[in-house]
Motif scaffolding. Structure first.
Motif, PDB file in Angstrom:
ATOM      1  N   GLY B  42      44.675  81.775 -21.323  1.00 58.09           N
ATOM      2  CA  GLY B  42      45.973  82.360 -20.951  1.00 58.09           C
ATOM      3  C   GLY B  42      47.103  82.204 -21.679  1.00 58.09           C
ATOM      4  O   GLY B  42      48.043  82.493 -21.438  1.00 58.09           O
ATOM      5  N   GLN B  43      46.780  81.709 -22.991  1.00 55.28           N
ATOM      6  CA  GLN B  43      48.069  81.414 -23.910  1.00 55.28           C
ATOM      7  C   GLN B  43      48.352  82.362 -24.828  1.00 55.28           C
ATOM      8  O   GLN B  43      49.327  82.702 -25.378  1.00 55.28           O
ATOM      9  N   THR B  48      44.418  90.716 -23.559  1.00 55.48           N
ATOM     10  CA  THR B  48      45.231  91.667 -22.623  1.00 55.48           C
ATOM     11  C   THR B  48      44.611  93.098 -22.171  1.00 55.48           C
ATOM     12  O   THR B  48      44.256  93.640 -23.224  1.00 55.48           O
ATOM     13  N   PRO B  55      50.073  94.488 -17.379  1.00 57.69           N
ATOM     14  CA  PRO B  55      49.182  93.494 -18.410  1.00 57.69           C
ATOM     15  C   PRO B  55      49.024  92.041 -17.863  1.00 57.69           C
ATOM     16  O   PRO B  55      49.695  91.424 -17.091  1.00 57.69           O
ATOM     17  N   SER B  57      46.122  88.694 -18.848  1.00 55.18           N
ATOM     18  CA  SER B  57      45.097  87.803 -19.500  1.00 55.18           C
ATOM     19  C   SER B  57      43.735  88.012 -18.813  1.00 55.18           C
ATOM     20  O   SER B  57      43.532  87.293 -17.874  1.00 55.18           O
ATOM     21  N   SER B 108      50.529  95.422 -23.902  1.00 54.40           N
ATOM     22  CA  SER B 108      51.750  94.903 -23.439  1.00 54.40           C
ATOM     23  C   SER B 108      52.978  96.095 -23.675  1.00 54.40           C
ATOM     24  O   SER B 108      53.779  96.126 -22.712  1.00 54.40           O
ATOM     25  N   THR B 126      60.588  89.779 -24.115  1.00 57.64           N
ATOM     26  CA  THR B 126      59.988  89.270 -22.794  1.00 57.64           C
ATOM     27  C   THR B 126      58.889  89.661 -22.484  1.00 57.64           C
ATOM     28  O   THR B 126      57.718  89.121 -22.118  1.00 57.64           O
ATOM     29  N   ALA B 127      58.751  91.177 -22.740  1.00 58.40           N
ATOM     30  CA  ALA B 127      57.533  91.760 -22.403  1.00 58.40           C
ATOM     31  C   ALA B 127      56.418  91.187 -23.318  1.00 58.40           C
ATOM     32  O   ALA B 127      55.310  91.412 -22.879  1.00 58.40           O
ATOM     33  N   ASP B 129      55.884  88.092 -24.650  1.00 59.47           N
ATOM     34  CA  ASP B 129      56.075  86.951 -24.745  1.00 59.47           C
ATOM     35  C   ASP B 129      54.684  86.084 -24.376  1.00 59.47           C
ATOM     36  O   ASP B 129      54.728  85.137 -25.042  1.00 59.47           O
ATOM     37  N   GLY B 130      53.750  87.066 -24.051  1.00 57.78           N
ATOM     38  CA  GLY B 130      52.293  86.396 -23.740  1.00 57.78           C
ATOM     39  C   GLY B 130      51.344  86.786 -24.725  1.00 57.78           C
ATOM     40  O   GLY B 130      50.313  86.270 -24.706  1.00 57.78           O
ATOM     41  N   ASN B 131      51.866  87.367 -25.755  1.00 57.00           N
ATOM     42  CA  ASN B 131      50.888  88.033 -26.967  1.00 57.00           C
ATOM     43  C   ASN B 131      51.464  87.186 -28.425  1.00 57.00           C
ATOM     44  O   ASN B 131      52.502  87.403 -28.943  1.00 57.00           O
TER      45      ASN B 131
END
Lengths: 253, 156
Positions: B42-43, B48, B55, B57, B108, B126-127, B129-131
């Motif tokens: 999940g990092q 995605t 979106p 993980s 995303s 922010t949108a 930030d997980g990619n």
């Protein structure tokens, strides 16, 4: 590997599976991170617990509401001077927040869990399927799993009694979305200020200071804060960060 | 165990090999290979996909949870020769190097621009930030999102 998943559609069914020692499955992130085996799962997805309801003096959050869901609720973002979105945005990334649930972030407590600290700050009540209601101070005085034997969180209630209360939240971490090194929140209620520290020990730590002499009060608190070993930085460094964050997070009028 | 799920607007009845099969493994097993296996933690965001437009993980999402939901993978946006606006913008700005993070980044981005066609740079960051991306340094990716947003607004 023996796995069984049950998906109840109402509370009575859920209670039956809890009695049979099924493990509740909320967002699923903790479960899959820990790669558990030989497990009986109770999927909570169809119990209609993802609500956010405002009442006259409180707001009620269903245990399956996601962190993103809370962030999208405009009324929730305005109260307490924006404390709630400030805290919630420190939880992981957008992708994580789309999956992490209120209940899951409380029960699967990790040193980085933000919601326990936030609820402690806000004097919230944690309500369960067995119709018990725990004040946050009691609930987070020990590991939630010890309290929740054959029980399940269904709702959090946050009181809105002090309309002029304002707060803030800050996190220090190695990257924007990393687990925090230190994470703190503050809530100013007239002359009193509540401070909470998370990510230092498993459970959040709550303190109160008087706003007349903040620097001295913080100097007195910081040495008392319990800090566990962290492979990333030293305890002494965390204590220095904590002092700086406590000073920074207290809202000015 | 079978589930009924809509993937890229096609309704399908598909088999799970295991109750705890992740959506990542489930999709890749059914040849949606644009869903990349990165960290399984999940990092990184390489896995995605969109679930009902959001979106997530897929490495931390149980496939069984996808029952009744609409899943969008990168294969569901544009095709070679007929790319989606976002895919085109990523190419035009040079936001693709190795390409491994790109499907996740684009999905995303789609989720962001579907809700907000005029995002600020902070909202873009922010949108996404997980990619994670190890190649580009993110500058071109942010340019790509801005370009896609402009093109989408022009089309409307």
């Amino acid at each position: 590997m023996a796995i069984e998943i049950s998906i109840p559609t109402n509370i009575s069914q859920a209670k039956k599976y809890l009695k049979k020692k099924f493990t509740p499955l909320a967002g699923g992130t903790t479960l899959l991170l820990h790669r558990q085996k030989n497990i009986q799962l109770l999927d909570l997805n169809k119990l209609n617990l993802s609500y956010i309801k405002f009442q006259k003096n409180s707001v009620r959050l269903g245990a399956m509401a996601t962190i993103s869901g809370l962030l999208e609720e405009k009324k929730l973002n305005k109260i307490f001077g924006g404390l709630i979105p400030q805290a919630l945005l420190t939880i992981g990334s957008t992708l994580n927040r789309n999956m992490i649930t209120v209940g899951g972030n409380i029960v699967g407590i990790h040193s980085w869990s933000v919601l326990p600290g936030l609820l402690l700050l806000l004097d919230a009540k944690i309500k369960t399927i067995q119709k018990k209601s725990y004040p946050a101070k009691k609930f987070f005085s020990q590991s939630p799993k010890k309290i929740l034997q054959n029980d399940l969180i269904t709702e959090i209630e946050i009181p809105l009694i002090q309309k002029n209360a304002i707060g803030g939240w800050q996190k220090m971490s190695l990257t924007e979305t990393d687990y925090p090194l230190v994470s703190v929140g503050a809530l100013k209620l007239d002359k009193n200020i509540r401070l909470v520290a998370v990510a230092l020990t498993l459970l959040p730590q709550l303190f109160e200071v008087n706003s007349d002499n903040i620097p001295d009060e913080i100097d007195a608190i910081v040495p008392r804060v319990k800090i566990s070993h962290d492979i990333r930085v030293s305890i002494e460094y965390k204590r220095e960060i904590l002092k700086a964050l406590f000073m920074d997070v207290i809202p000015t009028d | 165990m079978k589930i009924i799920v809509t993937i890229n607007d096609e309704k399908k009845e598909l088999t799970l090999v295991h109750p705890l099969e992740t959506l990542l493994d489930f999709l890749r097993r059914h040849y949606y290979l644009g869903v990349k296996d990165g960290c399984r933690d999940g990092q990184c965001g390489a896995c995605t996909v969109l679930v009902d437009g959001r979106p997530i993980s897929s490495c931390l999402y149980l496939a069984i949870r996808a029952e009744g939901k609409h899943i969008t993978t990168i294969e569901g946006l544009g095709k070679p020769g007929n790319l989606n606006i976002i895919q085109q913008a990523f190419l035009e700005t040079g936001a693709v190097q190795c390409g491994y993070c790109t499907p996740g980044m684009i999905l995303s981005t789609k989720a962001l621009l579907d809700k907000n066609s005029q995002p600020t740079e902070e909202e873009i960051k922010t949108a996404l930030d997980g990619n994670l991306c190890r190649c580009t340094g993110y500058v071109k990716i942010i340019e790509a999102v801005k370009l896609a947003a402009t093109k989408i607004r022009q089309e409307r």
